[in-house]
Design a protein around this motif. Structure first.
Motif, short mmCIF file in Angstrom:
data_model
loop_
_atom_site.label_atom_id
_atom_site.label_comp_id
_atom_site.label_asym_id
_atom_site.label_seq_id
_atom_site.Cartn_x
_atom_site.Cartn_y
_atom_site.Cartn_z
N ASN A 289 0.85 -1.20 0.00
CA ASN A 289 0.00 0.00 0.00
C ASN A 289 0.88 1.25 0.00
N PRO A 290 0.73 2.12 -1.00
CA PRO A 290 1.56 3.33 -1.05
C PRO A 290 1.02 4.46 -0.17
N GLY A 291 -0.14 4.25 0.43
CA GLY A 291 -0.78 5.33 1.19
C GLY A 291 -0.27 5.44 2.61
N PRO A 292 -0.72 6.47 3.36
CA PRO A 292 -1.58 7.54 2.85
C PRO A 292 -0.80 8.51 1.95
N ILE A 293 -1.51 9.05 0.97
CA ILE A 293 -0.91 9.97 0.00
C ILE A 293 -1.48 11.35 0.25
N THR A 294 -0.63 12.35 0.37
CA THR A 294 -1.05 13.72 0.61
C THR A 294 -0.92 14.54 -0.66
N ILE A 295 -1.99 15.24 -1.04
CA ILE A 295 -2.02 16.07 -2.25
C ILE A 295 -2.54 17.45 -1.88
N LYS A 296 -1.85 18.49 -2.30
CA LYS A 296 -2.30 19.84 -2.02
C LYS A 296 -3.52 20.18 -2.85
N GLU A 297 -4.45 20.91 -2.23
CA GLU A 297 -5.63 21.35 -2.97
C GLU A 297 -5.25 22.45 -3.96
N ASN A 298 -6.05 22.56 -5.02
CA ASN A 298 -5.89 23.62 -6.05
C ASN A 298 -4.49 23.63 -6.64
N GLN A 299 -3.91 22.42 -6.77
CA GLN A 299 -2.54 22.32 -7.30
C GLN A 299 -2.55 22.53 -8.80
N LYS A 300 -1.72 23.48 -9.27
CA LYS A 300 -1.63 23.80 -10.70
C LYS A 300 -0.59 22.88 -11.33
N GLU A 301 -1.06 21.81 -11.98
CA GLU A 301 -0.18 20.81 -12.58
C GLU A 301 -0.76 20.40 -13.93
N GLN A 302 0.03 19.61 -14.63
CA GLN A 302 -0.43 19.02 -15.88
C GLN A 302 -1.19 17.74 -15.53
N TYR A 303 -2.50 17.72 -15.84
CA TYR A 303 -3.33 16.56 -15.50
C TYR A 303 -3.62 15.73 -16.76
N LEU A 305 -2.22 13.53 -13.44
CA LEU A 305 -0.97 13.57 -12.69
C LEU A 305 -0.79 12.26 -11.95
N VAL A 306 0.39 11.59 -12.16
CA VAL A 306 0.68 10.33 -11.46
C VAL A 306 0.96 10.65 -9.99
N ILE A 307 0.21 10.00 -9.08
CA ILE A 307 0.39 10.24 -7.65
C ILE A 307 0.88 9.01 -6.90
N ALA A 308 0.77 7.83 -7.50
CA ALA A 308 1.22 6.60 -6.82
C ALA A 308 1.25 5.47 -7.85
N LYS A 309 1.81 4.32 -7.40
CA LYS A 309 1.85 3.14 -8.25
C LYS A 309 1.73 1.91 -7.37
N VAL A 310 0.94 0.92 -7.85
CA VAL A 310 0.81 -0.36 -7.15
C VAL A 310 1.34 -1.46 -8.07
N GLN A 311 1.77 -2.56 -7.45
CA GLN A 311 2.34 -3.67 -8.21
C GLN A 311 1.79 -4.97 -7.65
N SER A 312 1.07 -5.74 -8.47
CA SER A 312 0.52 -7.01 -8.04
C SER A 312 1.61 -8.08 -8.01
N ASN A 313 1.37 -9.12 -7.23
CA ASN A 313 2.28 -10.26 -7.23
C ASN A 313 2.13 -11.10 -8.49
N ASP A 314 1.03 -10.88 -9.19
CA ASP A 314 0.82 -11.56 -10.47
C ASP A 314 1.16 -10.58 -11.58
N PRO A 315 2.20 -10.83 -12.38
CA PRO A 315 2.60 -9.87 -13.41
C PRO A 315 1.52 -9.67 -14.49
N ASP A 316 0.57 -10.59 -14.59
CA ASP A 316 -0.48 -10.45 -15.60
C ASP A 316 -1.78 -9.90 -15.02
N ALA A 317 -1.72 -9.34 -13.82
CA ALA A 317 -2.93 -8.85 -13.17
C ALA A 317 -3.52 -7.66 -13.92
N VAL A 318 -4.86 -7.57 -13.85
CA VAL A 318 -5.59 -6.44 -14.43
C VAL A 318 -6.10 -5.60 -13.26
N TYR A 319 -5.82 -4.27 -13.30
CA TYR A 319 -6.16 -3.40 -12.18
C TYR A 319 -7.47 -2.65 -12.45
#
Length: 861
Positions: A289-303, A305-319
């Motif tokens: 679990n990559p959380g908890p993830i903190t994100i600022k409100e009203n953030q001016k970014e290019q959307y 926007l990647v904020i986290a990544k998860v990885q299954s134990n099965d390389p062929d998993a569908v998320y």
């Protein structure tokens, strides 16, 4: 022949060590308990016969190969017995020169199990895989053992235990075993401390080839001018990766567990045991679990926007990604490689936290990893200005009082600098030097000097409220109210004595009182309230409009017997507190003396509601109720009873007892009311009444009765006859009824079928050869089983086209029931009316025709 299969356990061998005298018994069926493995030959039992002619015995049965018998009746064990085989039995016959003179008798031998088999595992070594951070208590493998002893005895009751864990450097067991099932899981410590061998992580679209390994190596190590095959760092990583992929749990386990199994539940020092090894490899758990993830409100970014990544134990998993709260707005998505992206700006004031649920599934929509909850926390930024909760805040204040708190809010996160407010008085009108008011950092406004209403009746303030970036201005109005420096004064302090009759009505005015106050009119300082003391039961109250005039009135009924006199103290008070140093004095208090005179009152009943419930079979003279009443003045009273239309009750005038004087009948009248009057003996006009509600409870004093007791059946169309009964009792002494023939047996000619709780059908099974009337005896019982046999007459006859029995002129007509008779009469009357109408119409038509012919003849002439 009986053949027992029960195996009995004896903790001590019962047959061994007994005196031979204890092993003797009469020649009859016998059961012997023999432990398995008993040495042979062994004397088991002597069958003693009393017949002097017996000179020998003969055996038969499945145990005759293992058991022998001597001429004196002794049974000997010739072969060791095994509990796992069927129990043995032998048939013994007593002989005289090969002729049976007694028997046969059966001797059954129960073979008792002894603990002579050690438990053993089904394999000596096990291999298992477990992921790091696996939940404690969740089994990931299992060992299994068996015992050849009797499974119904403690000899085969097994217990598993963990003997050792290799390695165990910190002397902490990372694994545990279920003592009953043999299931192995991680311990609480193992959930936290188990770590897999480090390795390269591959994504869903990445293979595990050497080329991909080189690309992964380049991500961690800068490009070097050394071929991969000659780079010692790369070759080390490659060997470690190959070893991790192709690990052999038997040759290279991460942990080896020595497990033991014991019989006798593991609770005895004589328990037998077996051992096995479990070789465990810890696999990498990429599902973190990559959380908890903190994100600022009203953030001016290019959307997005990647904020986290998860990885299954099965390389062929569908998320897949869903929102736990199921709200309309969900600005998050997940990519095929496990990257979680934010699609737009967030607003903390709109929502300060999101809970994302990530699923990893295979191509058949089955979970390959448990669902993962990720918390997204929205960080506050200062994007809201303070707001005045009211467009204009109004306060009323006396001298030296705190004015009040200015209510201001800020939508930014509470407890942060973004919502930390400061207050400043910008202007004051009218202007005074120095300023009259002060406000602190909490918004509390105070006056700096004594306020005088004669100087200024009101002040207008403008207050600026600021956070670290924004500010706003709030309007405040402070009204200076008069200081309560005058006390109320009564026009007189003694209003004398008032005499009241005991029966004076509530609301009656005793006296009018007056008080004045010199404070500013229409203010809280001049408003006058009246408070009474000396009246604990609150029999009196003062009604007032607050302007100094009060009316002392009766608030509750008076009772001479409870209190004859009252000394009422009435205090005049202001709702506003008096100024400091000023107190209420005698001028603010008045007295009223009240004398209550006695009145001859009517008797009073002890109860307002009189309800009686009595069974309808109550015997004559039964007491239903004793009415209690008393006279407030202690006069002697009498009772009388009215309204008993059935004459069922009577009342003792002296004691108030209501008794039955005749038989009650619920079916005649279930509920009724009577009136009881209590009156003074010497003054009968002084009386009071109460209504007594009487309800009769049903008893089973009625049996079901036939509504109609006769009917007919047409032989050419034999339809069932409906039999209906009714019972005057109520539930549970009435329906449903049971209908049976009186003799209790089936009838060759009739069949009786129940339709519902009150109805049955009588069906003709066999037609008679001629018209005949039958008297069918039917027993009808109510729900309590009470009933009698009743006769139901059925005429079986040839019927006319109208469906009624044909009766020859010389024959006596069949007497129908009332319902059938009325139906037939109604039909005949209707038929006569119809014929009469037809005749009348034809007669009128003939007359009209004759008149027309007469007119035509006249015209021709």
């Amino acid at each position: 022949i009986l053949k027992k299969t029960a195996k009995l356990l004896l903790l001590s061998v019962t047959a061994v060590g007994k005196d031979l005298e204890e092993k003797k018994g009469p020649f009859e069926n016998t059961v012997l308990d023999v432990p398995e493995g008993t040495p042979v030959p062994y004397p088991l039992y002597q069958l003693q016969v009393t017949n002097p002619r017996v000179n020998g015995f003969r055996l038969d049965g499945e145990g005759k190969e293992d058991i022998s018998v001597a001429k004196d009746g002794w049974l000997f064990l010739e072969k060791p017995l095994d509990w796992s085989q069927d129990d043995h039995y032998v048939i013994v016959e007593a002989l005289e020169n090969d002729e049976v003179v007694e028997g046969p008798v059966y001797v059954t031998i129960n073979v008792l199990d002894i603990n002579n088999n050690a438990p053993s595992f089904n394999q000596s070594s096990y291999i298992a895989m477990v992921q790091e951070n696996s939940r404690a208590g969740l089994p990931f493998t299992r060992v299994f053992a068996s015992d050849l002893d009797d499974p119904q005895t403690p000899n085969a009751q097994l217990k598993y235990s963990l003997v050792s864990q290799i390695p165990n450097k910190k002397n902490v067991l990372l694994f545990q075993i279920n003592p009953k099932t043999g299931e192995i899981s991680t311990s609480d410590e193992g959930q936290q401390m188990l770590k897999a061998r480090e390795g390269i992580q591959y994504g869903r679209e990445e293979d595990q080839s050497t080329e991909m390994l080189k690309m992964k190596f380049d991500e961690f190590c800068p490009v070097q001018n050394i071929p991969y095959e000659e780079n010692p760092f790369f070759t080390c990583v490659e060997r470690a990766e190959m070893r991790r992929r192709n690990v052999d749990p038997l040759e290279d386990p991460d942990f080896t567990l020595l497990v033991r199994v014991q019989d006798l539940g593991g609770d005895s020092p004589t328990a037998l045991s077996g051992n096995a090894r479990v070789h465990i490899v810890v696999k990498q758990n990429l599902w973190n679990n990559p959380g908890p993830i903190t994100i600022k409100e009203n953030q001016k970014e290019q959307y997005p926007l990647v904020i986290a990544k998860v990885q299954s134990n099965d390389p062929d998993a569908v998320y897949t990604l869903v929102q736990k709260e199921k709200e309309l707005k969900f600005p998050f998505q997940i990519k095929g490689n496990g990257e979680i992206v934010l699609t737009e700006e967030l607003d903390r004031e709109e929502k300060d936290m999101y809970i994302l649920v990530v699923f990893a599934k295979d191509n058949h929509d089955r979970d390959v990893d448990p669902p993962m909850e990720i918390h997204i926390l929205v960080e506050d930024v200062n994007d809201n200005a303070p707001e005045c909760e009211q467009e204009e805040s109004v306060f009323e204040v006396q001298e030296d009082e705190i004015v009040g708190d200015l209510m201001v809010s800020d939508a930014d996160e509470e407890g942060t600098l973004n919502s930390q407010l400061t207050y400043t008085i910008v202007s004051q009108s009218p202007v005074t030097t120095p300023g009259t008011f002060l406000i602190d950092d909490t918004g509390k406004i105070q006056s700096l000097r004594m306020l005088q209403r004669k100087e200024h009746q009101a002040y207008d303030l403008i207050i600026r409220v600021s956070d670290s970036e924004f500010s706003t201005e709030c309007k405040v109005v402070i009204n200076v109210i008069d200081v309560n420096n005058e006390t109320p004064q009564f026009e007189k302090n003694n209003y004398g004595s008032v005499t009241l009759a005991e029966d004076s009505p509530v609301g009656h005015t005793l006296v009018t009182i007056k008080a004045t106050d010199a404070d500013d009119p229409d203010s809280g300082s001049s408003l006058i309230e009246f408070h009474i003391s000396g009246d604990e039961d609150e029999v009196f109250t003062v009604e007032t409009d607050g302007k100094g005039v009060g009316h002392l009135v009766v608030a509750k009924p008076l009772d001479f017997e409870a209190s004859q006199t009252y000394k009422l103290q009435i205090d005049a008070r202001n709702p506003e507190p008096l100024m400091k140093g000023l107190e209420y004095g005698e001028e603010s208090t008045a007295f009223v003396f009240v004398d209550v005179t006695d009145v001859d009152e009517v008797p009073e009943f002890s109860l307002d509601v009189l309800d009686v419930t009595v069974p309808e079979n109550a015997t004559k003279g039964s007491v239903l109720l004793t009415v209690e009443a008393k006279d407030p003045e202690g006069q002697e009273i009498r009772f009388k009873l009215d309204g008993d239309s059935k004459g069922w009750l009577e009342m003792d005038a002296n004691t108030g007892q209501i008794r039955t004087k005749d038989k009650l009948d619920r079916e005649t009248l279930e509920t009724f009311e009577v009136t009881v009057t209590a009156f003074e003996k010497d003054h009968p006009e002084k009386s009071s009444e109460r209504v007594v509600h009487v309800r009769l409870l049903d008893v089973n004093d009625n049996v079901p009765k036939l509504i109609e007791n006769q009917d007919f059946i047409c032989m050419n169309n034999p339809k069932p006859v409906t039999i209906k009964a009714q019972d005057a009792d109520s539930e549970p002494f009435s329906q449903p009824f049971t209908f049976t023939f009186a003799h209790g047996k089936k009838s060759p000619n009739w069949d009786l079928r129940k339709v519902d709780g009150t109805t049955a059908e009588l069906v003709l099974k066999k037609k008679p050869t001629e018209d005949k009337t039958f008297s069918v005896l039917i027993n009808i019982k109510d729900n309590a089983g009470i009933g009698v046999t009743q006769s139901f007459e059925v005429k079986v006859c040839e019927c006319t086209e109208l469906g009624y029995c044909f009766v020859a002129p010389e024959q006596q007509a069949f007497k129908f029931g009332m319902g059938a008779t009325i139906g037939i009469l109604a039909g005949l009357i209707g038929f006569c009316i119809l014929v009469f109408i037809v005749v009348i119409k034809r007669s009128k038509k003939g007359k009209k025709k004759n008149v027309t012919e007469e007119e035509e003849r006249n015209a021709m002439m």
